[in-house]
Design an enzyme around this catalytic site. Sequence first.
Site, PDB file in Angstrom:
ATOM      1  N   TRP A   1     -14.416  -8.055  15.016  1.00 52.22           N
ATOM      2  CA  TRP A   1     -14.565  -8.435  13.605  1.00 52.22           C
ATOM      3  C   TRP A   1     -15.960  -8.991  13.350  1.00 52.22           C
ATOM      4  CZ3 TRP A   1     -10.798  -6.552  10.856  1.00 52.22           C
ATOM      5  CH2 TRP A   1      -9.483  -6.512  11.336  1.00 52.22           C
TER       6      TRP A   1
ATOM      7  N   ASN B   1       0.757  -4.043  -5.980  1.00 47.95           N
ATOM      8  CA  ASN B   1       0.734  -3.672  -4.561  1.00 47.95           C
ATOM      9  C   ASN B   1      -0.410  -2.719  -4.234  1.00 47.95           C
ATOM     10  OD1 ASN B   1       2.014  -3.738  -1.891  1.00 47.95           O
ATOM     11  ND2 ASN B   1       2.379  -1.569  -2.299  1.00 47.95           N
TER      12      ASN B   1
ATOM     13  N   TRP C   1      -8.494  -9.934   9.039  1.00 51.94           N
ATOM     14  CA  TRP C   1      -7.413  -9.940   8.039  1.00 51.94           C
ATOM     15  C   TRP C   1      -6.933 -11.357   7.748  1.00 51.94           C
ATOM     16  CZ3 TRP C   1      -2.709 -11.991   9.394  1.00 51.94           C
ATOM     17  CH2 TRP C   1      -2.381 -12.051  10.754  1.00 51.94           C
TER      18      TRP C   1
HETATM   19  C1  FAD Z   1      -2.374  -7.263   1.707  1.00 51.14           C
HETATM   20  C2  FAD Z   1      -1.038  -7.509   1.048  1.00 51.14           C
HETATM   21  C3  FAD Z   1      -0.554  -8.811   0.919  1.00 51.14           C
HETATM   22  C4  FAD Z   1       0.690  -9.054   0.319  1.00 51.14           C
HETATM   23  N1  FAD Z   1       1.130 -10.353   0.181  1.00 51.14           N
HETATM   24  C5  FAD Z   1       2.343 -10.593  -0.370  1.00 51.14           C
HETATM   25  C6  FAD Z   1       2.823 -11.931  -0.507  1.00 51.14           C
HETATM   26  O1  FAD Z   1       2.193 -12.915  -0.094  1.00 51.14           O
HETATM   27  N2  FAD Z   1       4.034 -12.104  -1.123  1.00 51.14           N
HETATM   28  C7  FAD Z   1       4.784 -11.048  -1.561  1.00 51.14           C
HETATM   29  O2  FAD Z   1       5.876 -11.272  -2.104  1.00 51.14           O
HETATM   30  N3  FAD Z   1       4.358  -9.780  -1.410  1.00 51.14           N
HETATM   31  C8  FAD Z   1       3.171  -9.518  -0.843  1.00 51.14           C
HETATM   32  N4  FAD Z   1       2.737  -8.219  -0.717  1.00 51.14           N
HETATM   33  C9  FAD Z   1       3.663  -7.121  -1.035  1.00 51.14           C
HETATM   34  C10 FAD Z   1       3.606  -6.560  -2.466  1.00 51.14           C
HETATM   35  O3  FAD Z   1       2.290  -6.244  -2.810  1.00 51.14           O
HETATM   36  C11 FAD Z   1       4.197  -7.494  -3.509  1.00 51.14           C
HETATM   37  O4  FAD Z   1       5.478  -7.939  -3.114  1.00 51.14           O
HETATM   38  C12 FAD Z   1       4.351  -6.781  -4.861  1.00 51.14           C
HETATM   39  O5  FAD Z   1       3.111  -6.296  -5.290  1.00 51.14           O
HETATM   40  C13 FAD Z   1       4.926  -7.740  -5.878  1.00 51.14           C
HETATM   41  O6  FAD Z   1       4.990  -7.150  -7.142  1.00 51.14           O
HETATM   42  P1  FAD Z   1       6.374  -6.745  -7.789  1.00 51.14           P
HETATM   43  O7  FAD Z   1       7.318  -7.894  -7.721  1.00 51.14           O
HETATM   44  O8  FAD Z   1       6.080  -6.210  -9.140  1.00 51.14           O
HETATM   45  O9  FAD Z   1       6.864  -5.600  -6.807  1.00 51.14           O
HETATM   46  P2  FAD Z   1       7.936  -4.429  -6.986  1.00 51.14           P
HETATM   47  O10 FAD Z   1       7.245  -3.154  -6.711  1.00 51.14           O
HETATM   48  O11 FAD Z   1       8.653  -4.545  -8.268  1.00 51.14           O
HETATM   49  O12 FAD Z   1       8.919  -4.692  -5.756  1.00 51.14           O
HETATM   50  C14 FAD Z   1      10.094  -5.504  -5.842  1.00 51.14           C
HETATM   51  C15 FAD Z   1      10.081  -6.569  -4.776  1.00 51.14           C
HETATM   52  O13 FAD Z   1      10.068  -5.990  -3.479  1.00 51.14           O
HETATM   53  C16 FAD Z   1       9.300  -6.799  -2.588  1.00 51.14           C
HETATM   54  N5  FAD Z   1       8.159  -6.006  -2.095  1.00 51.14           N
HETATM   55  C17 FAD Z   1       7.502  -5.017  -2.739  1.00 51.14           C
HETATM   56  N6  FAD Z   1       6.559  -4.473  -1.944  1.00 51.14           N
HETATM   57  C18 FAD Z   1       6.619  -5.147  -0.777  1.00 51.14           C
HETATM   58  C19 FAD Z   1       5.901  -5.065   0.441  1.00 51.14           C
HETATM   59  N7  FAD Z   1       4.920  -4.168   0.638  1.00 51.14           N
HETATM   60  N8  FAD Z   1       6.212  -5.941   1.419  1.00 51.14           N
HETATM   61  C20 FAD Z   1       7.186  -6.852   1.276  1.00 51.14           C
HETATM   62  N9  FAD Z   1       7.911  -6.968   0.142  1.00 51.14           N
HETATM   63  C21 FAD Z   1       7.628  -6.130  -0.869  1.00 51.14           C
HETATM   64  C22 FAD Z   1       8.793  -7.993  -3.384  1.00 51.14           C
HETATM   65  O14 FAD Z   1       9.683  -9.061  -3.195  1.00 51.14           O
HETATM   66  C23 FAD Z   1       8.853  -7.465  -4.804  1.00 51.14           C
HETATM   67  O15 FAD Z   1       9.002  -8.467  -5.768  1.00 51.14           O
HETATM   68  C24 FAD Z   1       1.476  -7.960  -0.130  1.00 51.14           C
HETATM   69  C25 FAD Z   1       0.972  -6.652  -0.012  1.00 51.14           C
HETATM   70  C26 FAD Z   1      -0.267  -6.427   0.564  1.00 51.14           C
HETATM   71  C27 FAD Z   1      -0.764  -5.017   0.695  1.00 51.14           C
END
Ligand code: FAD
Length: 475
Positions: free
Chosen positions: A305, A340, A358
């Site tokens: 890194w 996301n 990261w």
């Molecule tokens: C680098 C990175 C960091 C992230 N950090 C977090 C974080 O700290 N907290 C967090 O809740 N999510 C995180 N996510 C996952 C995801 O991006 C978010 O949960 C999502 O964007 C939330 O928006 P939404 O509720 O409209 O999702 P929607 O698309 O409506 O999904 C519904 C629910 O599914 C869950 N979910 C969705 N995508 C993921 C995923 N890839 N991984 C795990 N759970 C998911 C969440 O609880 C979300 O509310 C991260 C993704 C990336 C790429």
Amino acid sequence: MADEKRPVIMWFRRDLRLSDNPALSAAAKTDGPLLPVFILDDDAPGHFSLGGASRWWLHGSLESLDKSLDGSLILRRGKTAEILNKLLDETDACAIHTAAAYEPYERALEEAVEKLCKDRGVEFTRHEGRLLNSPDAVSTNDGDPYQVFTPYWKAAKRKHFRDVLRAPSLNDFAKARSDDLGDWKLRPTKPDWAGGLRETWTPGEEAAKKALAGFIDNKLLDYEKDRGRLDCDPSSRLSPHLHFGELSPLQVYSAVRHADEGASGKGAESFLSELGWREFCAQLLFHFPHTATEPLKDQFKDFPWRQSKADLKAWQNGETGYPIVDAAMRQLWETGWMPNRARMVVASFLTKHLLIPWQDGADWFWDTLVDADLANNASNWQWVAGSGADAAPYFRIFNPILQSEKFDPDGDYIRRWVPELKKLKNKDIHAPFEASASSLSEAGIDLGSTYPKPIIEHSKGRQRSLDAYEKVKNG
Ligand SMILES: Cc1cc2nc3c(=O)[nH]c(=O)nc-3n(C[C@H](O)[C@H](O)[C@H](O)COP(=O)(O)OP(=O)(O)OC[C@H]3O[C@@H](n4cnc5c(N)ncnc54)[C@H](O)[C@@H]3O)c2cc1C
């Protein structure tokens, strides 16, 4: 005091709701008055103490919970086991109910409370509720935790889920001294940077239920088709509500399944699999607790890194010169959230184009996201960086210009968050550094002055990253 009249403690943590709360329902069934308690244990080390945006959310969520409990929520601050010990002394409570938690520090707290209860002859019960399946309920044929999402979710969604619970009727509360929520200073004052959060979000169970209903009515059908788009708002935005337990995942799962009956099913399956990722991340952290801060794949311990405070700062401030990255980072700062797709693009940019660890990106997200979640954050960062379970292959390096053209074709998202680029033509907005001098001047842009030049050229960043990954890929 007769045993049946002794109070029963409901120890709230990240389950700040009345509906579908098995611990609360069990506590409410007992004869004694209810003592609902929330403890702010801010002695927690590093990643287990709350970031700034999470603290802001917690204030609103506790306010809402207290209202639902007729002002009876007891707030205390300090070491959890010590506080509960004092409360047992003060109230002679005979039992503690709580929702099972799975993060390493929370589990340590639970063990301390369990020991305390055992020593004092007080009943202690942990109830499932934070996940659809507890982290050890789904394993491979060999009994190991899954490290690949698709088979995990296939097995996990086959499990039998209980029925959603209604909010119990609560009318008999025990009294105890409570801190004043305002004294906890969870909300920023000097400076008050939370204006954008206030405009964007309403924490609390009622708002969470509204958000779920709104998503089902207006977005679910097109979710699969639109979910990556940045120029509209296709996802549920339920993540902070789920993180703080204002909704249970079972409530979301059941409501979406129910709404889907008779419809095509595609939006629902795709949405439910995102809930599956949430489960997958939680079980990974449970079984591999070191992955909160360390790579899951050992060879990444030696990854070359770069350390660059200046580049990290440019990324954090949304000043990389790549409009899609900058838009997303500014949205995060302003609203405590980003979609996301944007998270994947900015995480790839930091770990690949800039070769910054990261963990530095995850730290920034931890402080700025209203949905900052140890399991989801660490797993997803590791997924993008290539060091995690079922991770993206090391050679997948998002091209920020192509991502921008694909997911924000007319530049609406960029124009909203990077207003200095507003006047650029659609064809130039994804890469202003490739625009002609006359286009830039017509749009009032002086690269390097009104908007930054790119922090690194895409093909150079890509090659530097591939060279670095070459050193660990066979490790
Ligand atoms: C680098 C990175 C960091 C992230 N950090 C977090 C974080 O700290 N907290 C967090 O809740 N999510 C995180 N996510 C996952 C995801 O991006 C978010 O949960 C999502 O964007 C939330 O928006 P939404 O509720 O409209 O999702 P929607 O698309 O409506 O999904 C519904 C629910 O599914 C869950 N979910 C969705 N995508 C993921 C995923 N890839 N991984 C795990 N759970 C998911 C969440 O609880 C979300 O509310 C991260 C993704 C990336 C790429």
